[in-house]
Each structure stands twice: as C-alpha cells, then as structure tokens.
Design a protein around this motif. Sequence first.
Motif, PDB file in Angstrom:
ATOM      1  N   GLN A  98       7.548  63.950  66.205  1.00 19.11           N
ATOM      2  CA  GLN A  98       6.193  63.406  66.283  1.00 19.11           C
ATOM      3  C   GLN A  98       5.183  64.484  66.690  1.00 19.11           C
ATOM      4  O   GLN A  98       4.076  64.545  66.153  1.00 19.11           O
ATOM      5  CB  GLN A  98       6.162  62.237  67.257  1.00 19.11           C
ATOM      6  CG  GLN A  98       6.891  61.004  66.734  1.00 19.11           C
ATOM      7  CD  GLN A  98       7.033  59.906  67.769  1.00 19.11           C
ATOM      8  OE1 GLN A  98       6.849  60.129  68.973  1.00 19.11           O
ATOM      9  NE2 GLN A  98       7.345  58.696  67.317  1.00 19.11           N
ATOM     10  N   GLU A  99       5.580  65.323  67.633  1.00 24.75           N
ATOM     11  CA  GLU A  99       4.686  66.398  68.065  1.00 24.75           C
ATOM     12  C   GLU A  99       4.494  67.424  66.945  1.00 24.75           C
ATOM     13  O   GLU A  99       3.381  67.924  66.731  1.00 24.75           O
ATOM     14  CB  GLU A  99       5.250  67.073  69.323  1.00 24.75           C
ATOM     15  CG  GLU A  99       4.384  68.148  69.921  1.00 24.75           C
ATOM     16  CD  GLU A  99       3.174  67.621  70.677  1.00 24.75           C
ATOM     17  OE1 GLU A  99       2.640  68.369  71.513  1.00 24.75           O
ATOM     18  OE2 GLU A  99       2.731  66.476  70.421  1.00 24.75           O
ATOM     19  N   ALA A 149       4.601  66.851  63.746  1.00 22.02           N
ATOM     20  CA  ALA A 149       3.712  66.241  62.753  1.00 22.02           C
ATOM     21  C   ALA A 149       2.259  66.306  63.219  1.00 22.02           C
ATOM     22  O   ALA A 149       1.347  66.562  62.422  1.00 22.02           O
ATOM     23  CB  ALA A 149       4.131  64.801  62.499  1.00 22.02           C
ATOM     24  N   ARG A 150       2.043  66.087  64.496  1.00 25.88           N
ATOM     25  CA  ARG A 150       0.682  66.132  65.036  1.00 25.88           C
ATOM     26  C   ARG A 150       0.119  67.554  65.024  1.00 25.88           C
ATOM     27  O   ARG A 150      -1.014  67.787  64.595  1.00 25.88           O
ATOM     28  CB  ARG A 150       0.669  65.586  66.464  1.00 25.88           C
ATOM     29  CG  ARG A 150      -0.713  65.533  67.109  1.00 25.88           C
ATOM     30  CD  ARG A 150      -0.644  65.072  68.546  1.00 25.88           C
ATOM     31  NE  ARG A 150      -0.061  66.063  69.431  1.00 25.88           N
ATOM     32  CZ  ARG A 150      -0.748  67.078  69.966  1.00 25.88           C
ATOM     33  NH1 ARG A 150      -2.040  67.243  69.673  1.00 25.88           N
ATOM     34  NH2 ARG A 150      -0.151  67.938  70.787  1.00 25.88           N
ATOM     35  N   LEU A 151       0.915  68.510  65.464  1.00 25.89           N
ATOM     36  CA  LEU A 151       0.442  69.884  65.604  1.00 25.89           C
ATOM     37  C   LEU A 151       0.220  70.578  64.267  1.00 25.89           C
ATOM     38  O   LEU A 151      -0.615  71.465  64.160  1.00 25.89           O
ATOM     39  CB  LEU A 151       1.435  70.690  66.459  1.00 25.89           C
ATOM     40  CG  LEU A 151       1.543  70.262  67.919  1.00 25.89           C
ATOM     41  CD1 LEU A 151       2.733  70.954  68.589  1.00 25.89           C
ATOM     42  CD2 LEU A 151       0.254  70.573  68.665  1.00 25.89           C
ATOM     43  N   TRP A 152       0.995  70.188  63.259  1.00 31.24           N
ATOM     44  CA  TRP A 152       0.864  70.806  61.935  1.00 31.24           C
ATOM     45  C   TRP A 152       0.192  69.860  60.934  1.00 31.24           C
ATOM     46  O   TRP A 152       0.324  70.052  59.730  1.00 31.24           O
ATOM     47  CB  TRP A 152       2.225  71.237  61.410  1.00 31.24           C
ATOM     48  CG  TRP A 152       2.659  72.597  61.854  1.00 31.24           C
ATOM     49  CD1 TRP A 152       2.474  73.774  61.172  1.00 31.24           C
ATOM     50  CD2 TRP A 152       3.368  72.955  63.051  1.00 31.24           C
ATOM     51  NE1 TRP A 152       3.023  74.823  61.866  1.00 31.24           N
ATOM     52  CE2 TRP A 152       3.579  74.352  63.035  1.00 31.24           C
ATOM     53  CE3 TRP A 152       3.844  72.220  64.135  1.00 31.24           C
ATOM     54  CZ2 TRP A 152       4.243  75.033  64.049  1.00 31.24           C
ATOM     55  CZ3 TRP A 152       4.502  72.889  65.162  1.00 31.24           C
ATOM     56  CH2 TRP A 152       4.690  74.271  65.116  1.00 31.24           C
ATOM     57  N   ALA A 153      -0.529  68.885  61.394  1.00 29.63           N
ATOM     58  CA  ALA A 153      -1.187  67.937  60.487  1.00 29.63           C
ATOM     59  C   ALA A 153      -2.084  68.690  59.514  1.00 29.63           C
ATOM     60  O   ALA A 153      -2.934  69.491  59.917  1.00 29.63           O
ATOM     61  CB  ALA A 153      -2.004  66.932  61.288  1.00 29.63           C
ATOM     62  N   ALA A 204       3.073  73.150  71.819  1.00 30.95           N
ATOM     63  CA  ALA A 204       1.687  73.247  71.358  1.00 30.95           C
ATOM     64  C   ALA A 204       1.182  74.681  71.410  1.00 30.95           C
ATOM     65  O   ALA A 204       0.462  75.132  70.501  1.00 30.95           O
ATOM     66  CB  ALA A 204       0.793  72.342  72.198  1.00 30.95           C
ATOM     67  N   VAL A 260       9.635  60.766  61.656  1.00 33.58           N
ATOM     68  CA  VAL A 260       8.715  61.413  60.707  1.00 33.58           C
ATOM     69  C   VAL A 260       9.518  61.849  59.484  1.00 33.58           C
ATOM     70  O   VAL A 260       9.889  63.016  59.346  1.00 33.58           O
ATOM     71  CB  VAL A 260       7.994  62.629  61.331  1.00 33.58           C
ATOM     72  CG1 VAL A 260       6.881  63.123  60.398  1.00 33.58           C
ATOM     73  CG2 VAL A 260       7.409  62.306  62.703  1.00 33.58           C
TER      74      VAL A 260
END
Length: 251
Positions: A137-138, A140-144, A104, A167
């Motif tokens: 998954q992380e 995808a979340r961080l670069w949404a 992150a 993903v």
Amino acid sequence: MSQLQLRSPWPYPAVVAHRGGGAMAPENTLAGFRAGIAHGYRAAECDVKLSADNVCFLLHDDAVDRTSNGQGLAAELSMASLAQLDAGAWKGAAFAGEALPTFANVAAYCQAQGMLLNVEIKPCPGREEETGRLVAQEAARLWAGAAIPPLLSSFSDVALRAAQHAVPALPRAWLVEEVPANWQAMLQEMDCIALHCDHCTLTREQATAIKAAGYQLLCYTVNELARAREIIGWGVDSVCTDRLDLLPAAR
C-alpha cells in the motif's frame, strides 16, 4: 500469467545494486543509494519491514544490532526510536550518523534520481501478512503515477500474497534460495512476473525452463564479472551485486 507481464517488457537493467550500494556503503541507507548512483547504477534492491508503530523502513535483520549502534528487535522499536540510531558508523567513520531511512525517504530519493527499485518485503517473524499489505500500500502511494513502479519481492509467500491482495497492480517476484519443483505453479498463484534465486543453485536447464515459460529471472548475489556474464548468457535478466566496483553498471 500476469497481464502486466504480457504487456510490459522487463524494465530493469542487467545489474542491480544489492541493499542500496552493495559493499560500497552501509546497507539499506541513503548513503548506499548515493553510492549506487555514483557508480552509474540505475536500479537497486533494498529490504523493507515495519517498525513497532507500523512505519515502513529499511532494515535487513530482525534486530538492529548488526547494522546500527542500537540493540533489540526492530518489531519492538518505534520509528522515532529507530530514527535516533546511527546506521553508518559500523561501516566506517565517513558514514557516522547515517540514519535508518523510511521507505518514503528512499522513494523520494530514487524517483528524484531516476533509480528503479526492487523492494524486498522483509517481515519480522509473525508479521508477514501485515508487512506485505502495508508495504504494498505504501509503495502504491509513494509511486502513484510513476512510469515504472517498484518491483515487490519476498521469500515469504504469505507476505507476497498479502501484497498481491492489497495492490494487485504492482509487479511481484518470488524469492527463493533454490528453484523448487513447483516454481511455475507458485508464480502463477501469486501472479508474479519473475523468479529471484541464488545464482549458486541455478542451473542452465532451470534458467532455460523459466525463460521459456515467459517469466523474468534475477539472481543474487553475484560478485564476480565472469559469473555474471555466464548466467546472463543463460538468459538471466538481471543480477544483484555487492561489488559495484567490479560489475559495470552497463551490460
């Protein structure tokens, strides 16, 4: 062949900073990424694995001994314990106190700087499937919502397949030392857009075949300008380097 591949051109520059800042700073640290930016680089590669409590963080080795003042296996250390380590002093006094960053941390820095990222999924032994899944998954979340998501790569086909299932929309590349005979079948099975290989083992004929099949091609770790120019002339799309001081950021 990936639908993403058919729609999207290769967005990464011809030269990519290895482990954040190559030889210019301690590997896989924010100091490394700052060095990459200072040398004009727009893309970097880094290694991401899991702490004992499943936090995604940056480290190449299975153990922390080589690149920090700590000891032991990363898979047995919590992120709270990892965060207390000095991951910079081994490279020089100027880097003393540099921390092992979380994924992150790096995502926030790279997006703020407009730096693209190749994330090597680097599982500790026995943690291939969960590392591939959680890193994807992380990411995808961080670069949404980002225009260009990180490129996920791994030597572990188990980890890469787990990332694919978790993903599927994220772009993927298969990492190898030597290009195997079944490279095309493997890329198709894992729906990869690229093959990454050791430049020392690549031949012009292999490069031509990979490009003719519609895949992108990255080579590591290229530390001489003449060699970079040679293989880019073969059709290699990007080279990963430790020598940010020798390979100019622009093609």
